[in-house]
Motif scaffolding. Sequence first.
Motif, PDB file in Angstrom:
ATOM      1  N   ARG A  86       0.830  -1.309  -0.064  1.00 23.40           N
ATOM      2  CA  ARG A  86       0.080  -0.182   0.129  1.00 23.40           C
ATOM      3  C   ARG A  86       0.705   1.357   0.214  1.00 23.40           C
ATOM      4  O   ARG A  86       0.344   2.232   0.025  1.00 23.40           O
ATOM      5  CB  ARG A  86      -0.908  -0.060   1.247  1.00 23.40           C
ATOM      6  CG  ARG A  86      -1.793  -1.033   1.458  1.00 23.40           C
ATOM      7  CD  ARG A  86      -2.789  -1.561   0.363  1.00 23.40           C
ATOM      8  NE  ARG A  86      -3.322  -0.459  -0.337  1.00 23.40           N
ATOM      9  CZ  ARG A  86      -4.524  -0.703  -1.402  1.00 23.40           C
ATOM     10  NH1 ARG A  86      -4.742  -1.730  -1.506  1.00 23.40           N
ATOM     11  NH2 ARG A  86      -4.878   0.247  -1.544  1.00 23.40           N
ATOM     12  N   GLY A  87       2.056   1.280  -0.011  1.00 17.05           N
ATOM     13  CA  GLY A  87       2.940   2.174   0.058  1.00 17.05           C
ATOM     14  C   GLY A  87       2.824   3.157   1.341  1.00 17.05           C
ATOM     15  O   GLY A  87       2.720   4.497   1.272  1.00 17.05           O
ATOM     16  N   LEU A  88       2.705   2.503   2.382  1.00 17.07           N
ATOM     17  CA  LEU A  88       2.254   3.104   3.669  1.00 17.07           C
ATOM     18  C   LEU A  88       3.519   3.148   4.652  1.00 17.07           C
ATOM     19  O   LEU A  88       4.429   2.345   4.608  1.00 17.07           O
ATOM     20  CB  LEU A  88       0.944   2.431   4.420  1.00 17.07           C
ATOM     21  CG  LEU A  88      -0.002   2.866   3.863  1.00 17.07           C
ATOM     22  CD1 LEU A  88      -1.279   1.815   4.512  1.00 17.07           C
ATOM     23  CD2 LEU A  88      -0.691   4.151   3.929  1.00 17.07           C
ATOM     24  N   PRO A  89       3.884   4.165   5.380  1.00 19.32           N
ATOM     25  CA  PRO A  89       4.947   4.232   6.362  1.00 19.32           C
ATOM     26  C   PRO A  89       4.528   3.075   7.538  1.00 19.32           C
ATOM     27  O   PRO A  89       3.359   2.772   7.852  1.00 19.32           O
ATOM     28  CB  PRO A  89       4.760   5.626   7.015  1.00 19.32           C
ATOM     29  CG  PRO A  89       3.537   6.211   6.752  1.00 19.32           C
ATOM     30  CD  PRO A  89       2.890   5.622   5.629  1.00 19.32           C
ATOM     31  N   ILE A  90       5.310   2.624   8.085  1.00 22.01           N
ATOM     32  CA  ILE A  90       5.306   1.773   9.127  1.00 22.01           C
ATOM     33  C   ILE A  90       6.020   2.103  10.374  1.00 22.01           C
ATOM     34  O   ILE A  90       7.048   2.600  10.669  1.00 22.01           O
ATOM     35  CB  ILE A  90       5.988   0.345   8.513  1.00 22.01           C
ATOM     36  CG1 ILE A  90       5.712  -0.776   9.547  1.00 22.01           C
ATOM     37  CG2 ILE A  90       7.471   0.520   8.184  1.00 22.01           C
ATOM     38  CD1 ILE A  90       5.902  -2.352   8.681  1.00 22.01           C
ATOM     39  N   VAL A  91       5.474   1.774  11.609  1.00 17.88           N
ATOM     40  CA  VAL A  91       5.882   2.002  13.051  1.00 17.88           C
ATOM     41  C   VAL A  91       6.077   0.771  13.701  1.00 17.88           C
ATOM     42  O   VAL A  91       5.194   0.251  14.132  1.00 17.88           O
ATOM     43  CB  VAL A  91       5.022   3.120  13.501  1.00 17.88           C
ATOM     44  CG1 VAL A  91       5.519   3.577  14.846  1.00 17.88           C
ATOM     45  CG2 VAL A  91       4.321   4.051  12.649  1.00 17.88           C
ATOM     46  N   PRO A  92       7.585   0.589  14.051  1.00 19.70           N
ATOM     47  CA  PRO A  92       7.643  -0.543  14.967  1.00 19.70           C
ATOM     48  C   PRO A  92       7.410  -0.098  16.149  1.00 19.70           C
ATOM     49  O   PRO A  92       7.736   0.886  16.905  1.00 19.70           O
ATOM     50  CB  PRO A  92       9.116  -0.712  14.940  1.00 19.70           C
ATOM     51  CG  PRO A  92       9.591  -0.069  13.677  1.00 19.70           C
ATOM     52  CD  PRO A  92       8.574   1.049  13.743  1.00 19.70           C
ATOM     53  N   VAL A  93       6.580  -0.796  17.162  1.00 19.22           N
ATOM     54  CA  VAL A  93       6.037  -0.368  18.648  1.00 19.22           C
ATOM     55  C   VAL A  93       6.607  -1.387  19.561  1.00 19.22           C
ATOM     56  O   VAL A  93       6.771  -2.508  19.463  1.00 19.22           O
ATOM     57  CB  VAL A  93       4.505  -0.487  18.368  1.00 19.22           C
ATOM     58  CG1 VAL A  93       3.958  -0.020  19.931  1.00 19.22           C
ATOM     59  CG2 VAL A  93       4.193   0.603  17.532  1.00 19.22           C
ATOM     60  N   ASN A  94       7.081  -1.014  20.574  1.00 21.40           N
ATOM     61  CA  ASN A  94       7.442  -1.701  21.925  1.00 21.40           C
ATOM     62  C   ASN A  94       6.110  -2.110  22.409  1.00 21.40           C
ATOM     63  O   ASN A  94       5.423  -1.106  22.984  1.00 21.40           O
ATOM     64  CB  ASN A  94       8.365  -0.948  22.623  1.00 21.40           C
ATOM     65  CG  ASN A  94       8.624  -1.496  23.889  1.00 21.40           C
ATOM     66  OD1 ASN A  94       7.698  -1.996  24.752  1.00 21.40           O
ATOM     67  ND2 ASN A  94      10.075  -2.099  24.114  1.00 21.40           N
ATOM     68  N   HIS A  95       6.157  -3.463  22.725  1.00 16.28           N
ATOM     69  CA  HIS A  95       4.713  -4.120  23.326  1.00 16.28           C
ATOM     70  C   HIS A  95       4.399  -3.469  24.810  1.00 16.28           C
ATOM     71  O   HIS A  95       3.268  -3.280  24.885  1.00 16.28           O
ATOM     72  CB  HIS A  95       4.972  -5.762  23.269  1.00 16.28           C
ATOM     73  CG  HIS A  95       3.806  -6.385  24.020  1.00 16.28           C
ATOM     74  ND1 HIS A  95       2.754  -6.563  23.444  1.00 16.28           N
ATOM     75  CD2 HIS A  95       3.479  -6.615  25.259  1.00 16.28           C
ATOM     76  CE1 HIS A  95       1.900  -7.598  24.058  1.00 16.28           C
ATOM     77  NE2 HIS A  95       2.439  -7.494  25.021  1.00 16.28           N
TER      78      HIS A  95
END
Length: 333
Positions: A107-116
């Motif tokens: 989808r050409g979207l930005p991605i955010v890695p999140v700390n659980h």
Amino acid sequence: MEPKMRKNLACLALEGTAHTAGVAVVDGRCGVLADERHSFTSKTGGMVPRELAEHHTARFPALLEAALAKSGKGFGEIDCIAYSAGPGIGNALSVTATAARILALLRGLPIVPVNHAVAHIEIAKKLCGAKDPLVLYVSGGNTQVIGYENGRYRVYGETLDIGVGNLLDSFGRSLGMGFPAGPELDRVYFEAVDYIELPYSVKGMDVEFSGLQTAAERKIGKAGNATLAYSMMHNAFAMLTEVTERALAHTGKKELMVTGGVAASKALQKMLAEMCSGRGTKLKMCPREYATDNAVNIAWTGMQMFGAKRAVTADKAFTNQDFRVDAEEVNWL
Ligand code: ATP
Ligand code: FE2
């Protein structure tokens, strides 16, 4: 203060650190547009990493489809993808991050890695209306006393061995209870009349539970089950209350917020409430539905991080099995 964001933003998130596969969509003000979950279960109560990964792989497509349908959003209206990057079980993390990366790429979207763990704190703060709380995070695998200080969530005290939920589940299993044993033990706690001496292990600001577990298990058959359950829980929760109180005194924080599955324990709540009322601290419990694993907390944290320019491109989306809560730089408050 969280960043001011437009309501019409939407973050779609995937949670998959352990037993729960979840997909959620939230808007820019933490309105929950969709919250789909499915938890892995097994007859023995154990979690085999490969089976967890298979579970998440099998469930994500349907969860995603349902979440999008319920949110009323098309993919074209999603602004970012968030996912739980850790801590957690390696195989489960890989599947979750891979699914998130594919969505972001397609989808050409930005991605955010999140700390659980950060996500558990952020959603609890939002729902409890807490501003700068001391946090007691008590789940199956995690037991930590945490507070925001100088750009990070700092750990003031933690378990040196197993999580308190693990202690409850393992001991409950030895008493012949099903999994999870926490809720049943919590009922038994209030029926007990006797207390027997068991280890009480506080080391500075940290706690240890395995010695307590072993000692309690050795007494099975020699003392009544209710007495044992009560005494074991009494010590475990008193240890947590002691280090939590010391952290409150040290930090000067005025609110105590409790989250994680064990926050549902009436026995723990009672002990913490007594401690808090004694020192004029406000006690806030995260609503149960959002205290356990879910993707809404990942979506809300991802949304805030997106607002603070923390999204990356799919090739930078990482996983980290030992992603500590204090390893995350908090630039969105
Ligand atoms: P994490 O990945 O954050 O460590 P988790 O997967 O271990 O989380 P949670 O769903 O947050 O799990 O918490 C599950 C734990 O909560 C189990 O150990 C369970 O026994 C315990 N629990 C649930 N309800 C109660 C209760 N009423 N009293 C005591 N313990 C409870
Ligand atoms: Fe969790």
